[in-house]
Write a protein that holds these residues in place. Structure first.
Motif, PDB file in Angstrom:
ATOM      1  N   UNK A  86       6.571  37.317  10.507  1.00 56.95           N
ATOM      2  CA  UNK A  86       6.435  36.008   9.790  1.00 56.95           C
ATOM      3  C   UNK A  86       7.446  35.062  10.898  1.00 56.95           C
ATOM      4  N   UNK A  87       7.055  33.805  10.831  1.00 59.48           N
ATOM      5  CA  UNK A  87       7.670  32.709  11.705  1.00 59.48           C
ATOM      6  C   UNK A  87       8.682  32.499  11.134  1.00 59.48           C
ATOM      7  N   UNK A  88       9.216  32.423   9.917  1.00 58.19           N
ATOM      8  CA  UNK A  88      10.405  32.047   9.233  1.00 58.19           C
ATOM      9  C   UNK A  88      11.267  33.046   9.739  1.00 58.19           C
ATOM     10  N   UNK A 113       4.507  32.195   5.175  1.00 58.45           N
ATOM     11  CA  UNK A 113       4.618  32.191   3.886  1.00 58.45           C
ATOM     12  C   UNK A 113       3.976  31.009   3.146  1.00 58.45           C
ATOM     13  N   UNK A 114       3.414  31.298   1.798  1.00 54.51           N
ATOM     14  CA  UNK A 114       2.709  30.155   1.327  1.00 54.51           C
ATOM     15  C   UNK A 114       3.456  28.905   1.297  1.00 54.51           C
ATOM     16  N   UNK A 140      -4.540  36.814   3.884  1.00 49.97           N
ATOM     17  CA  UNK A 140      -3.854  38.000   2.960  1.00 49.97           C
ATOM     18  C   UNK A 140      -3.534  37.650   1.573  1.00 49.97           C
ATOM     19  N   UNK A 141      -3.911  38.134   0.748  1.00 51.03           N
ATOM     20  CA  UNK A 141      -3.381  37.920  -0.761  1.00 51.03           C
ATOM     21  C   UNK A 141      -4.421  37.241  -1.557  1.00 51.03           C
ATOM     22  N   UNK A 142      -4.777  38.072  -2.881  1.00 50.34           N
ATOM     23  CA  UNK A 142      -5.590  37.603  -3.649  1.00 50.34           C
ATOM     24  C   UNK A 142      -7.008  37.718  -3.340  1.00 50.34           C
ATOM     25  N   UNK A 143      -7.421  38.137  -2.013  1.00 52.32           N
ATOM     26  CA  UNK A 143      -8.919  38.035  -1.577  1.00 52.32           C
ATOM     27  C   UNK A 143      -9.865  38.887  -2.426  1.00 52.32           C
TER      28      UNK A 143
END
Length: 186
Positions: A86-88, A113-114, A140-143
């Motif tokens: 994660x870039x964060x 992140x969203x 990624x996430x909810x697909x």
């Protein structure tokens, strides 16, 4: 678009007591990659999967940790194929991190992140699909069947799907549907 669809069932939704058989099952159903969310050092699990699969699948590791640099060496030694951070968590040392990932034989990936603006990753890739048509873009996430078209039409070609694949009565059909949506969007 210049990139092929890559369907990556998220092993987080698998039966961890039968991780090896779950991995084989997903590959046999047509998965291209296996996606592992890493929240702690799981190098033994990665090593186990790596040796069981004998390079039949790309092991895509998504690091959900505060200091991804600490995980590069263990995951590289364990046989991970991809290392997405994660870039964060890496704004100050992303260049060093990418060099380290590559030096350990893995393909680097950057996640946001969203709530983070895509501009945060521009210093790494400048633009995404338009400038780099051969760049793999993963969502990624909810697909699943009801959300794949939006992700594919936005330019994603690597699709991570967990419960929609592992929870389906016919996982192979879901994998095929995801792949077909990406192919149609190209």
């Amino acid at each position: 678009m210049g990139v092929s669809p890559k369907i990556a069932p998220s092993m987080l939704s698998s039966d961890f007591a039968n991780l090896a058989s779950e991995a084989h099952r997903m590959i046999n159903y047509g998965a291209d990659w296996l996606h592992m969310d890493i929240m702690a050092v799981l190098s033994e699990e990665i090593s186990s999967l790596s040796s069981i699969l004998f390079n039949r699948a790309y092991l895509d590791c998504h690091l959900m940790v505060t200091n991804p640099l600490d995980y590069v060496e263990p995951l590289g030694k364990a046989g991970a194929s991809g290392f997405t951070f994660h870039i964060e968590t890496s704004k100050d040392n992303w260049k060093e991190l990418i060099q380290n990932i590559k030096s350990h034989g893995m393909k680097p990936g950057v996640a946001i992140k969203p709530g983070t603006s895509v501009e945060e990753v521009y210093p790494l890739v400048r633009t995404l699909r338009k400038k780099y048509p051969s760049l793999d873009i993963e969502v990624d996430g909810g697909l699943g069947p009801s959300t794949i078209d939006a992700a594919a039409s936005a330019g994603a070609n690597c699709i991570v799907a967990g419960s929609s694949v592992f929870g389906a009565p016919e996982p192979a059909q879901v994998i095929s549907l995801l792949r077909n949506s990406v192919e149609k969007s190209q």
